[in-house]
Structure formats: C-alpha cells, structure tokens
Design an enzyme around this catalytic site. Structure first.
Site, mmCIF file in Angstrom:
data_model
loop_
_atom_site.group_PDB
_atom_site.id
_atom_site.type_symbol
_atom_site.label_atom_id
_atom_site.label_comp_id
_atom_site.label_asym_id
_atom_site.label_seq_id
_atom_site.Cartn_x
_atom_site.Cartn_y
_atom_site.Cartn_z
ATOM 1 N N GLU A 193 -6.898 5.049 7.792
ATOM 2 C CA GLU A 193 -6.706 6.464 7.422
ATOM 3 C C GLU A 193 -7.954 7.009 6.733
ATOM 4 O O GLU A 193 -8.300 8.180 6.889
ATOM 5 C CB GLU A 193 -5.455 6.603 6.533
ATOM 6 C CG GLU A 193 -4.181 6.407 7.353
ATOM 7 C CD GLU A 193 -3.017 5.794 6.596
ATOM 8 O OE1 GLU A 193 -3.011 5.807 5.356
ATOM 9 O OE2 GLU A 193 -2.098 5.278 7.276
ATOM 10 N N ASN A 219 0.864 -1.180 0.000
ATOM 11 C CA ASN A 219 0.000 0.000 0.000
ATOM 12 C C ASN A 219 0.901 1.230 0.000
ATOM 13 O O ASN A 219 1.447 1.598 1.036
ATOM 14 C CB ASN A 219 -0.892 -0.046 1.264
ATOM 15 C CG ASN A 219 -1.695 1.223 1.451
ATOM 16 O OD1 ASN A 219 -1.815 2.040 0.542
ATOM 17 N ND2 ASN A 219 -2.259 1.397 2.649
ATOM 18 N N TRP A 220 1.029 1.830 -1.170
ATOM 19 C CA TRP A 220 1.969 2.954 -1.300
ATOM 20 C C TRP A 220 1.439 4.238 -0.662
ATOM 21 O O TRP A 220 2.154 5.219 -0.548
ATOM 22 C CB TRP A 220 2.253 3.234 -2.774
ATOM 23 C CG TRP A 220 2.983 2.158 -3.497
ATOM 24 C CD1 TRP A 220 3.225 0.879 -3.063
ATOM 25 C CD2 TRP A 220 3.584 2.259 -4.789
ATOM 26 N NE1 TRP A 220 3.924 0.193 -4.017
ATOM 27 C CE2 TRP A 220 4.159 1.006 -5.084
ATOM 28 C CE3 TRP A 220 3.680 3.276 -5.728
ATOM 29 C CZ2 TRP A 220 4.838 0.760 -6.278
ATOM 30 C CZ3 TRP A 220 4.339 3.032 -6.923
ATOM 31 C CH2 TRP A 220 4.920 1.784 -7.183
ATOM 32 N N LYS A 221 0.171 4.283 -0.357
ATOM 33 C CA LYS A 221 -0.481 5.493 0.155
ATOM 34 C C LYS A 221 -0.228 6.654 -0.821
ATOM 35 O O LYS A 221 -0.136 6.411 -2.025
ATOM 36 C CB LYS A 221 -0.011 5.788 1.580
ATOM 37 C CG LYS A 221 -0.170 4.550 2.476
ATOM 38 C CD LYS A 221 -0.032 4.807 3.926
ATOM 39 C CE LYS A 221 -0.198 3.493 4.683
ATOM 40 N NZ LYS A 221 -0.151 3.641 6.119
ATOM 41 N N GLY A 253 2.799 -0.992 4.301
ATOM 42 C CA GLY A 253 2.817 0.424 3.933
ATOM 43 C C GLY A 253 4.244 0.882 3.663
ATOM 44 O O GLY A 253 4.803 0.644 2.594
ATOM 45 N N GLY A 254 4.859 1.497 4.653
ATOM 46 C CA GLY A 254 6.196 2.093 4.498
ATOM 47 C C GLY A 254 7.207 1.178 3.823
ATOM 48 O O GLY A 254 7.951 1.616 2.919
HETATM 49 P P1 PGA Z 1 2.766 0.593 7.641
HETATM 50 O O1 PGA Z 1 1.312 0.771 6.993
HETATM 51 O O2 PGA Z 1 3.314 -0.717 7.115
HETATM 52 O O3 PGA Z 1 3.555 1.784 7.145
HETATM 53 O O4 PGA Z 1 2.610 0.583 9.115
HETATM 54 C C1 PGA Z 1 0.446 -0.316 6.795
HETATM 55 C C2 PGA Z 1 -0.851 0.177 6.216
HETATM 56 O O5 PGA Z 1 -1.297 1.252 6.610
HETATM 57 O O6 PGA Z 1 -1.462 -0.480 5.352
#
Ligand code: PGA
Length: 258
Positions: free
Chosen positions: A98, A9-11, A235-236
């Site tokens: 989010e 998930n690149w956001k 994510g990150g």
């Molecule tokens: P994170 O995010 O790995 O940066 O904690 C995970 C996500 O929000 O899907």
C-alpha cells in the site's frame, strides 16, 4: 522447526478507545499461554505508546507500520526511526504494497528506511510481493527477487540477520483470496535460496519469512505448516482479538507438532 512470528498490521483502523481495548484484550488472551510464537502489534503511530506501555507487562512486542526515510529535521509530517526506538518500539513494517502504491515508495526508499531502522536497533519487516498481472505473466519470482535485492542486499551479514521478510502477494491483500499453501511455500523457498546464495546457509535458515495476504484463523494452520513459512503478517484478521489469537494459536500448534 523454529518458533513462528505473527505480526498484526492494523493499517489505518480503530479509534483511540478501540485501540486501547484491542491491545488489552490481546494481552489478556495470550497471557499465560506461555507462547513460543513471537507476537507483534503494529497499530497506527498515535496508538503506539498505548501498546508499548502494555508490552512491558504483556507477551507481545510493538511495531510501527512505517518510518521516515530521513534521519531527522525539516520533514513535515514524518516519524523517524529514532523516535520509534525512543518510544520502545521494536519492529517496523517497511515497503508494504500500500505504501509502494499510494506513496510511490521504491526499493531504494525502502533500503534507506531499513538502514535507519537498523541503526536504531529496530527490526525492519520488509514486504515484497507481485501484483496479479506479474503473476499471470509468470514474472513473480523475478519481481520479488528484484525487490529483495534492491532493498536489502546492500546490508552486511550482521545487519541482515536482524531483518524479517514478509511475502505478501498484492492480489491476496484484503481480497479474501489467499495464496495456496503451495504458492506460498514455493515463493518462500525461493526467497530463502536467494538469501542463502548471498549470506550463507545459517542466516538463510534463521531469517524469518512471513506470509501475508488474507491469512485468517481458518487458513493459518495450513499456511504455517509449510516448511518455509515462518509465520504471518496479518491485516484484517488482526483487528479482532479472538481472530488474531486463533492465528497465534495456529502458529503455536505447527511448532509443537513438529
Ligand atoms: P490482509 O492484509 O491480511 O487484510 O490481507 C495483510 C497486509 O496487508 O499486511
């Protein structure tokens, strides 16, 4: 043990050029690994076509990070499930914490999105998870149960079979504070048992329940070794090809060792 699934998930990250480079780099690094693990890249909407173009040749699928709760029409700024399907996108994250926090998404909104995705043959990756105060008050099971029941349990057996669930404790997202493997396993087992009660044993065991929240190349192996953790929503650590591929390799190892 069934094959794992790892979703990036690149956001809201990366320029167009950076996105192109990352998609190519991941594609190259996983080419030839003969992966059993399902790999899904979820870049921002405007880079999805870059990813779907590459996905045809490469060993990954493509997912969106969100879709509209409306089918089509006068809904300025939104992207429909149908548009995603036409682009060749196969997965879509819904109900990320989010989105719940910044865009006030309710379980009911998430249910509508899941319905539209299923109508268009996309896989909804439905997120759930408690905030820190809920965990401290020992309400985490109750909170996750309500999220899952209200967003998914209206589905028929046939539709539910296509759903992926991601357990993401909100206190672990982007914080560097990961749930312990025991905390993850305990919640995943709880979710699986909810599914079993509603849809039966077979569907409960075939449903993918992913863990998300500061999952990285260092802790992935231990998390993915838990019997009820079927992979990760990353994510990150999905923003760098080497880190993301190391997580995919951890997923691969856990399956091969069992
Ligand atoms: P994170 O995010 O790995 O940066 O904690 C995970 C996500 O929000 O899907």
């Amino acid at each position: 043990m069934k094959p794992k699934m790892v979703i990036g998930n690149w956001k809201m990250n990366k320029s167009f050029e950076e996105a192109d480079d990352l998609i190519i780099a991941i594609g190259e690094q996983i080419a030839g690994l003969k992966l059993e693990t399902g790999v899904v890249l979820c870049p921002p909407f405007i880079y999805l076509e870059l990813a779907t173009d590459q996905a045809e040749e490469a060993d990954f699928s493509t997912g969106a990070q969100n879709c509209s709760e409306y089918k089509n029409g006068a809904v300025t700024g939104e992207i429909s499930a149908e548009m995603l399907a036409k682009l060749g996108v196969e997965f879509c994250i819904v109900g990320h914490s989010e989105r719940r926090k910044f865009f006030c998404e309710s379980n009911q909104t998430i249910a509508k999105k899941a319905d539209l995705l299923l109508e268009n043959q996309l896989v909804p990756v439905v997120c759930c998870g408690e905030v820190i105060d809920e965990r401290k008050a020992n309400r985490h099971f109750e909170v996750v149960e309500k999220q899952i029941k209200e967003s998914l349990f209206h589905l028929s057996k046939e539709d539910f079979e296509s759903v992926v669930i991601a357990y993401e404790p909100v206190w672990a997202i982007g914080t560097g504070e990961t749930a312990t493997p025991e905390q993850a396993e305990e919640m995943h087992a709880f979710i699986r048992q909810l599914i079993e009660k509603k849809y039966g044993t077979e569907i409960a065991y075939s449903t993918y329940i992913l863990y998300g929240g500061s999952c990285n190349a260092q802790n992935a192996l231990e998390l993915f070794s838990q019997p009820n953790v079927d992979g990760g929503l990353i994510g990150g650590a999905s923003l760098k090809a080497n880190d993301f591929v190391a997580i995919i390799e951890a997923a691969e190892t856990t399956v091969k060792e069992n």
